[in-house]
Design a protein around this motif. Structure first.
Motif, PDB file in Angstrom:
ATOM      1  N   LYS A  96      -5.128  -6.455   1.730  1.00  0.00           N
ATOM      2  CA  LYS A  96      -4.823  -5.188   2.370  1.00  0.00           C
ATOM      3  C   LYS A  96      -3.562  -5.311   3.221  1.00  0.00           C
ATOM      4  N   THR A  97      -2.668  -4.343   3.052  1.00  0.00           N
ATOM      5  CA  THR A  97      -1.433  -4.312   3.816  1.00  0.00           C
ATOM      6  C   THR A  97      -1.604  -3.399   5.025  1.00  0.00           C
ATOM      7  N   ARG A  98      -1.166  -3.858   6.171  1.00  0.00           N
ATOM      8  CA  ARG A  98      -1.291  -3.072   7.387  1.00  0.00           C
ATOM      9  C   ARG A  98      -0.219  -1.991   7.427  1.00  0.00           C
ATOM     10  N   GLY A  99      -0.645  -0.775   7.720  1.00  0.00           N
ATOM     11  CA  GLY A  99       0.292   0.329   7.875  1.00  0.00           C
ATOM     12  C   GLY A  99       0.652   0.549   9.332  1.00  0.00           C
ATOM     13  N   VAL A 100       1.281   1.667   9.592  1.00  0.00           N
ATOM     14  CA  VAL A 100       1.723   1.962  10.954  1.00  0.00           C
ATOM     15  C   VAL A 100       0.537   2.081  11.899  1.00  0.00           C
ATOM     16  N   VAL A 121       7.820  -1.932  13.534  1.00  0.00           N
ATOM     17  CA  VAL A 121       8.495  -2.588  12.407  1.00  0.00           C
ATOM     18  C   VAL A 121       7.464  -3.110  11.401  1.00  0.00           C
ATOM     19  N   ALA A 122       6.396  -3.741  11.916  1.00  0.00           N
ATOM     20  CA  ALA A 122       5.355  -4.252  11.012  1.00  0.00           C
ATOM     21  C   ALA A 122       4.682  -3.117  10.253  1.00  0.00           C
ATOM     22  N   GLY A 123       4.447  -1.998  10.931  1.00  0.00           N
ATOM     23  CA  GLY A 123       3.827  -0.864  10.251  1.00  0.00           C
ATOM     24  C   GLY A 123       4.712  -0.256   9.188  1.00  0.00           C
ATOM     25  N   LEU A 124       6.024  -0.132   9.479  1.00  0.00           N
ATOM     26  CA  LEU A 124       6.943   0.407   8.475  1.00  0.00           C
ATOM     27  C   LEU A 124       7.027  -0.511   7.257  1.00  0.00           C
ATOM     28  N   ALA A 125       7.089  -1.812   7.505  1.00  0.00           N
ATOM     29  CA  ALA A 125       7.128  -2.754   6.378  1.00  0.00           C
ATOM     30  C   ALA A 125       5.855  -2.664   5.547  1.00  0.00           C
ATOM     31  N   GLY A 126       4.709  -2.513   6.212  1.00  0.00           N
ATOM     32  CA  GLY A 126       3.455  -2.393   5.481  1.00  0.00           C
ATOM     33  C   GLY A 126       3.392  -1.138   4.634  1.00  0.00           C
TER      34      GLY A 126
END
Length: 294
Positions: A96-100, A121-126
C-alpha cells in the motif's frame, strides 16, 4: 421403552448422517482450496487472479470471511507452491502506498513547518505512485520528489525543484511514453517542470505461458478444464442421491419399528383380556390397514 430407544437410535443415526453429509459438502465445496492472499481490495485480488491464471493456476476470488469488505484468493492445495512463487515474482499483492491524507501526522498537536512539508512531499509522491501503478503493464512505480521548502525571507531564486521516477513494467516496450510521465509528475508536484523530471524504465521479461495446461482440480480429482463444472454438478447430484437413499432407509426402519410396536401391543392386549390372539400379519398387510382391498 423399546420403541423410545429405537426412535432415539434412529434420531442419532439421522443426526450423524446429516453431520457427515454437511462436512462432506463443505469439503467438496472448498475443493481443498487454500488461501494464498487475504484482506485484499478487489483491484488487488483481480491482479492476483489474473497473474495466477496466466501461469496456468486455477485461482478463485471470494469474500474474505475474516475481514469485512475485503477479498481473498484461493488455489488448490497442489498449486500453493507455484502460486506463491508466481506472486513473489510479480510482487503481488502490491504494498500500500501512502497518500496525502495517510502521510498527515495527526499525533502532533503543533507540527513543525519542516514536518508538515515532509508529510506533504511524501503524500504527493504516494499519490503519483498510485496513479502510475494503476496503469496496465506497470508492475511497480517509485516517485522521488525534491521540493525545497519556500523561504519568503530569502533573497534571490530558491533551489530548483526536481523529480525522478522509476517505472518497472512488463515486456520490452514501456506502457507509456516518458513525456507522458514527465507531464503527469510536473502537473502533480508544484514547482517541478517537465524537463526537470528524470524517468527510468526497468523492463521485466514477459512471463512465458508454458506452464498453463488444460487440466483443473476438483478436490483430489484432476479433470479437463472444460469438464470441471460438469464433474462438480455430477458429484453434487451423487451426494444428493446418497442423502435421499439414507433418509428413505431411516424412514423405512422407523416405520417397521412402529408396526412391530403395534403388533406387540395387540398381542399384549389380547393376552390381558383373554381374547384370541390375532394371527400373524405381514408388513404389507399392516401397511394397507384393515378393510382395504388386497
Amino acid at each position: 421403552m423399546v420403541y423410545n430407544r429405537r426412535m432415539g437410535t434412529v434420531r442419532s443415526l439421522r443426526s450423524a448422517l446429516s453431520g457427515i453429509a454437511l462436512v462432506a459438502l463443505v469439503a467438496f465445496a472448498s475443493g481443498c482450496a487454500v488461501p494464498v492472499a487475504a484482506a485484499l481490495d478487489e483491484t488487488d485480488a483481480n491482479r492476483v487472479v489474473v497473474a495466477l491464471d496466466q501461469s496456468g493456476i486455477d485461482a478463485t476470488k471470494e469474500a474474505d470471511p475474516t475481514t469485512e469488505g475485503k477479498f481473498r484468493v484461493t488455489v488448490a492445495r497442489d498449486d500453493v507452491g507455484r502460486a506463491l512463487a508466481t506472486m513473489r515474482e510479480e510482487e503481488l499483492p502490491r504494498p500500500k502506498t501512502r497518500g496525502v491524507l495517510d502521510a498527515a501526522d495527526r499525533g502532533q498537536l503543533v507540527p513543525s513547518q519542516a514536518a508538515e512539508h515532509a508529510q506533504l512531499v511524501a503524500g504527493l509522491a504516494g499519490e503519483l505512485e498510485k496513479t502510475l501503478g494503476g496503469i496496465d503493464g506497470v508492475l511497480a512505480a517509485r516517485v522521488h520528489l525534491n521540493l525545497p521548502p519556500r523561504e519568503p525571507l530569502r533573497d534571490g531564486p530558491g533551489p530548483k525543484a526536481t523529480a525522478s521516477v522509476l517505472v518497472e513494467h512488463r515486456g520490452t516496450t514501456p506502457p507509456l511514453a516518458p513525456e507522458s510521465i514527465q507531464q503527469l509528475v510536473s502537473g502533480g508536484a508544484p514547482g517541478v517542470t517537465a524537463t526537470d523530471v528524470a524517468v527510468v524504465f526497468v523492463p521485466r521479461t514477459a512471463r512465458a505461458n508454458a506452464g498453463r495446461t488444460d487440466l483443473a482440480h476438483v478436490g483430489p480429482i484432476t479433470v479437463a478444464r472444460g469438464s470441471m463444472n460438469t464433474l462438480k454438478l455430477a458429484l453434487a447430484g451423487l451426494a444428493v442421491v446418497v442423502l435421499g437413499l439414507a433418509a428413505a432407509t431411516l424412514a423405512l426402519w422407523a416405520k417397521i419399528g412402529r408396526m412391530r410396536r403395534d403388533r406387540e401391543l395387540e398381542l399384549a392386549t389380547a393376552s390381558a383380556t383373554g381374547r384370541p390372539q390375532p394371527g400373524p400379519r405381514s408388513i404389507a398387510t399392516s401397511a394397507r390397514g384393515p378393510g382395504q382391498p388386497m
